[in-house]
Write an enzyme that holds these catalytic residues in place. Structure first.
Site, PDB file in Angstrom:
ATOM      1  N   LYS A  68       0.842  -1.181   0.183  1.00 59.64           N
ATOM      2  CA  LYS A  68       0.032   0.209   0.036  1.00 59.64           C
ATOM      3  C   LYS A  68       0.898   1.233   0.121  1.00 59.64           C
ATOM      4  O   LYS A  68       1.855   1.323   0.826  1.00 59.64           O
ATOM      5  CB  LYS A  68      -0.883  -0.311   1.299  1.00 59.64           C
ATOM      6  CG  LYS A  68      -2.071   1.215   1.286  1.00 59.64           C
ATOM      7  CD  LYS A  68      -3.198   0.837   0.404  1.00 59.64           C
ATOM      8  CE  LYS A  68      -4.152   1.879   0.108  1.00 59.64           C
ATOM      9  NZ  LYS A  68      -3.435   2.699  -0.933  1.00 59.64           N
ATOM     10  N   LYS A  92       4.671   2.395   8.606  1.00 61.67           N
ATOM     11  CA  LYS A  92       3.341   2.997   9.088  1.00 61.67           C
ATOM     12  C   LYS A  92       2.153   2.323   9.098  1.00 61.67           C
ATOM     13  O   LYS A  92       1.150   2.357  10.038  1.00 61.67           O
ATOM     14  CB  LYS A  92       3.155   4.314   8.036  1.00 61.67           C
ATOM     15  CG  LYS A  92       2.025   5.379   8.117  1.00 61.67           C
ATOM     16  CD  LYS A  92       2.116   6.154   6.846  1.00 61.67           C
ATOM     17  CE  LYS A  92       3.260   6.910   6.755  1.00 61.67           C
ATOM     18  NZ  LYS A  92       3.065   7.742   5.274  1.00 61.67           N
ATOM     19  N   LYS A 104       5.207   2.037  -2.775  1.00 61.01           N
ATOM     20  CA  LYS A 104       5.279   3.231  -3.115  1.00 61.01           C
ATOM     21  C   LYS A 104       5.489   3.302  -4.509  1.00 61.01           C
ATOM     22  O   LYS A 104       6.205   2.244  -5.202  1.00 61.01           O
ATOM     23  CB  LYS A 104       6.183   4.233  -2.331  1.00 61.01           C
ATOM     24  CG  LYS A 104       6.104   5.524  -2.435  1.00 61.01           C
ATOM     25  CD  LYS A 104       4.892   5.870  -1.385  1.00 61.01           C
ATOM     26  CE  LYS A 104       4.653   7.411  -1.363  1.00 61.01           C
ATOM     27  NZ  LYS A 104       3.819   7.694  -0.331  1.00 61.01           N
ATOM     28  N   THR A 188      -5.439  13.141   5.530  1.00 62.02           N
ATOM     29  CA  THR A 188      -4.010  13.304   6.108  1.00 62.02           C
ATOM     30  C   THR A 188      -4.029  14.147   7.309  1.00 62.02           C
ATOM     31  O   THR A 188      -3.499  14.036   8.175  1.00 62.02           O
ATOM     32  CB  THR A 188      -3.232  13.333   4.704  1.00 62.02           C
ATOM     33  OG1 THR A 188      -3.086  12.337   4.108  1.00 62.02           O
ATOM     34  CG2 THR A 188      -1.593  13.141   5.311  1.00 62.02           C
ATOM     35  N   ASN A 219      -2.022  19.403  -0.608  1.00 61.27           N
ATOM     36  CA  ASN A 219      -3.119  18.700  -0.315  1.00 61.27           C
ATOM     37  C   ASN A 219      -2.976  18.630   1.395  1.00 61.27           C
ATOM     38  O   ASN A 219      -4.043  18.915   2.108  1.00 61.27           O
ATOM     39  CB  ASN A 219      -3.231  17.097  -0.544  1.00 61.27           C
ATOM     40  CG  ASN A 219      -3.554  16.663  -2.059  1.00 61.27           C
ATOM     41  OD1 ASN A 219      -4.369  17.748  -2.643  1.00 61.27           O
ATOM     42  ND2 ASN A 219      -3.120  15.902  -2.625  1.00 61.27           N
ATOM     43  N   SER A 356      -7.695   5.283   3.423  1.00 59.13           N
ATOM     44  CA  SER A 356      -7.476   4.368   2.045  1.00 59.13           C
ATOM     45  C   SER A 356      -7.861   2.988   2.273  1.00 59.13           C
ATOM     46  O   SER A 356      -8.352   2.514   1.543  1.00 59.13           O
ATOM     47  CB  SER A 356      -6.250   4.576   1.512  1.00 59.13           C
ATOM     48  OG  SER A 356      -5.730   5.424   0.784  1.00 59.13           O
TER      49      SER A 356
HETATM   50  P1  NAD Z   1       1.110  18.229  -2.844  1.00 61.19           P
HETATM   51  O1  NAD Z   1       1.622  17.961  -4.147  1.00 61.19           O
HETATM   52  O2  NAD Z   1      -0.468  18.457  -2.592  1.00 61.19           O
HETATM   53  O3  NAD Z   1       1.699  19.470  -1.977  1.00 61.19           O
HETATM   54  C1  NAD Z   1       3.116  19.710  -1.929  1.00 61.19           C
HETATM   55  C2  NAD Z   1       3.254  21.019  -1.553  1.00 61.19           C
HETATM   56  O4  NAD Z   1       4.542  21.279  -0.912  1.00 61.19           O
HETATM   57  C3  NAD Z   1       3.014  22.188  -2.526  1.00 61.19           C
HETATM   58  O5  NAD Z   1       2.372  23.347  -1.900  1.00 61.19           O
HETATM   59  C4  NAD Z   1       4.374  22.777  -2.903  1.00 61.19           C
HETATM   60  O6  NAD Z   1       4.170  23.938  -3.594  1.00 61.19           O
HETATM   61  C5  NAD Z   1       5.184  22.617  -1.685  1.00 61.19           C
HETATM   62  N1  NAD Z   1       6.448  22.323  -1.915  1.00 61.19           N
HETATM   63  C6  NAD Z   1       7.141  21.863  -2.854  1.00 61.19           C
HETATM   64  N2  NAD Z   1       8.626  21.888  -2.799  1.00 61.19           N
HETATM   65  C7  NAD Z   1       8.634  22.872  -1.677  1.00 61.19           C
HETATM   66  C8  NAD Z   1       9.855  23.200  -1.039  1.00 61.19           C
HETATM   67  N3  NAD Z   1      11.144  23.101  -1.534  1.00 61.19           N
HETATM   68  N4  NAD Z   1       9.438  24.066   0.075  1.00 61.19           N
HETATM   69  C9  NAD Z   1       8.294  24.564   0.466  1.00 61.19           C
HETATM   70  N5  NAD Z   1       7.453  23.941  -0.107  1.00 61.19           N
HETATM   71  C10 NAD Z   1       7.397  23.071  -1.199  1.00 61.19           C
HETATM   72  O7  NAD Z   1       1.515  17.207  -1.883  1.00 61.19           O
HETATM   73  P2  NAD Z   1       0.831  16.475  -0.702  1.00 61.19           P
HETATM   74  O8  NAD Z   1      -0.083  15.482  -0.692  1.00 61.19           O
HETATM   75  O9  NAD Z   1       0.452  17.909   0.390  1.00 61.19           O
HETATM   76  O10 NAD Z   1       2.068  15.876   0.120  1.00 61.19           O
HETATM   77  C11 NAD Z   1       3.052  16.461   0.991  1.00 61.19           C
HETATM   78  C12 NAD Z   1       3.760  15.649   1.946  1.00 61.19           C
HETATM   79  O11 NAD Z   1       2.828  14.943   2.680  1.00 61.19           O
HETATM   80  C13 NAD Z   1       4.629  14.603   1.120  1.00 61.19           C
HETATM   81  O12 NAD Z   1       5.889  14.325   1.911  1.00 61.19           O
HETATM   82  C14 NAD Z   1       3.800  13.419   1.195  1.00 61.19           C
HETATM   83  O13 NAD Z   1       4.508  12.120   0.766  1.00 61.19           O
HETATM   84  C15 NAD Z   1       3.144  13.685   2.492  1.00 61.19           C
HETATM   85  N6  NAD Z   1       1.845  12.650   2.673  1.00 61.19           N
HETATM   86  C16 NAD Z   1       0.818  13.151   1.774  1.00 61.19           C
HETATM   87  C17 NAD Z   1      -0.104  12.289   2.161  1.00 61.19           C
HETATM   88  C18 NAD Z   1      -1.478  12.515   1.031  1.00 61.19           C
HETATM   89  O14 NAD Z   1      -2.810  11.833   1.475  1.00 61.19           O
HETATM   90  N7  NAD Z   1      -1.788  13.543   0.385  1.00 61.19           N
HETATM   91  C19 NAD Z   1      -0.145  11.280   2.668  1.00 61.19           C
HETATM   92  C20 NAD Z   1       0.775  10.884   3.705  1.00 61.19           C
HETATM   93  C21 NAD Z   1       1.978  12.008   3.564  1.00 61.19           C
END
Ligand code: NAD
Length: 420
Positions: A68, A92, A104, A188, A219, A356
């Site tokens: 997953k 996790k 992944k 999340t 997100n 999920s």
């Molecule tokens: P996303 O693509 O929706 O958002 C990423 C954000 O990070 C954007 O606002 C982007 O502009 C910003 N960003 C990129 N590079 C950057 C930098 N150098 N400095 C500051 N901001 C920067 O992604 P997401 O889904 O929000 O995921 C963000 C983190 O959360 C990741 O590490 C992801 O693995 C983790 N995560 C997400 C989920 C999920 O369900 N979306 C679940 C678990 C973990």
């Protein structure tokens, strides 16, 4: 320190292994992924040319259930990164006691350079290339950085076409109309919110007296900013890939979100009734944001943001890792010396995979839950995992990160000792 993200991720395992005795079988199995697939994805571009993108999918372990984990679209995606993310997913899922292993996926692409139709062809091409590797009982992709429910909708449609049957449970994070779950889009952040509240209340840190800086406004980051703002916390700084904003008096997060949605950038807007003014705010860099004098720092963007170079400058009292892997293992030690309380990614951001799981259960049973039911289950799961991790950390007198790994390792060890 090695530059490999996976080598750095493995340090956390080594630290936890000092406190927990696991079998040689489990230790051997944990050293490398069960299977990895790298693929080339040819995509017909709108101008008639063809570009080939590199994609990966890694199942780190599936002893406790099917693989997953999300799929990331980013120009810096490598097999090393995908493998590390799959490794974290394994811990996790064990920590939350979900019946999944860890997996992944990722494609090395800057999705902002692609049109919608090119993105759709890429997403379908990726699924076509990995179709034999994934499956409802094998490995289940979901969204991650720069992928969303629309991308998941294309993916499940493509997989169902390939298999010549409807296979809703093969991908989670889908649009509700395509078998998605209520509450998955905000899961999340909602999960992180429960962890933050549970931990801060143990330290009697009240929302109205707590300042927060959040790196990443996607997100996860924008949604957690909103939930914290609604609960009365003072979110004083946020940033995205282009930079950040800071206001000592706190930002009006609904207005910042609205501005970001309309202009694809963030700005410190403050709305009172129907009038929006630009609030007095400072433009800051991402580096500045990480070292602000705040109570809580929330990295919610990418890996390796707090390293041994900047860890000594971090002033926050608490860090909640919403992003995966934002702190390196050497920075961990510096933060510990500074008595900064770090709550790890494998706990804080586990709300996404928890819902999920509920989506997968709903797809398999054909019975769909209300938002209220989903949120009740999510809250219970997150609070239980936080409490259990806290107890383990107290028992062994270790950090919350090592406590989380110890707890997961105990579950993985028991499962891995079957079937050998
Ligand atoms: P996303 O693509 O929706 O958002 C990423 C954000 O990070 C954007 O606002 C982007 O502009 C910003 N960003 C990129 N590079 C950057 C930098 N150098 N400095 C500051 N901001 C920067 O992604 P997401 O889904 O929000 O995921 C963000 C983190 O959360 C990741 O590490 C992801 O693995 C983790 N995560 C997400 C989920 C999920 O369900 N979306 C679940 C678990 C973990």
């Amino acid at each position: 320190m090695s530059s490999s993200l996976f080598a750095d991720a493995s340090v956390r395992l080594e630290r936890a292994l000092k406190y927990v005795s696991i079998s040689d079988t489990a230790q051997e199995k944990l050293k490398q992924p069960k299977s990895s697939l790298s693929v080339s994805i040819p995509v017909k571009m709108d101008n008639g040319s063809t570009r080939v993108f590199q994609g990966h999918r890694v199942i780190y372990d599936d002893t406790r259930g099917p693989g997953k984990g999300g799929v990331r679209y980013h120009p810096s995606v490598t097999l090393d990164e995908v493998q590390s993310l799959a490794f974290w997913m394994m811990f996790k899922c064990a920590l939350l006691n979900l019946p999944f292993g860890g997996a992944k996926g990722g494609v090395c692409v800057n999705p902002k350079e692609l049109s919608n139709t090119e993105l759709e062809r890429l997403s379908r091409g990726y699924i076509s290339a990995i179709a034999d590797f994934i499956g409802i009982n094998k490995d289940i992709p979901a969204p991650d950085v720069y992928t969303n429910e629309t991308v998941m909708g294309w993916m499940v449609d493509e997989y169902s076409k390939i298999k010549r049957e409807i296979c809703l449970g093969v991908v989670t994070g889908k649009p509700i109309i395509m078998g998605g779950s209520q509450g998955r889009d905000t899961a999340t952040a909602t999960g992180a919110f429960h962890v933050i509240n549970t931990i801060l209340s143990k330290f009697e840190q009240k929302p109205s007296e707590t300042t927060i800086a959040i790196q990443g406004f996607g997100n996860a980051g924008a949604e957690i900013a909103q939930l914290l703002f609604n609960a009365g916390y003072s979110v004083v700084a946020v940033s995205d890939s282009q930079g950040g904003i800071y206001s000592e008096q706190g930002l009006d997060i609904p207005s910042v979100r609205e501005y970001k949605n309309n202009h694809k950038a963030i700005k410190g807007v403050y709305c009172k009734k129907s009038v929006c003014n630009i609030v007095d705010h400072q433009v800051i860099s991402n580096e500045d944001l990480l070292t602000l004098d705040v109570d809580v720092l929330i990295p919610a963007a990418l890996e390796k943001q707090i390293t041994e170079e900047n860890a000594d400058h971090v002033k926050a009292k608490f860090i909640f890792e919403v992003a995966n892997g934002p702190i390196t293992s050497s920075a961990d030690l510096i933060l510990e010396d500074k008595q900064i309380y770090v709550v790890p990614d494998i706990l804080v951001n586990a709300g996404g995979v928890t819902v999920s799981y509920l989506e997968w259960v709903q797809n398999r049973s054909g019975f769909y839950w209300t938002l209220e039911d989903v949120e009740k289950h999510l809250e219970h799961s997150m609070k239980t995992a936080t409490e259990e991790t806290w107890q383990v950390a107290q028992k062994y007198q270790v950090s919350m990160r090592t406590g989380a790994y110890i707890h997961s390792l105990n579950r993985l060890n028991q499962a891995m000792n079957f079937g050998n």
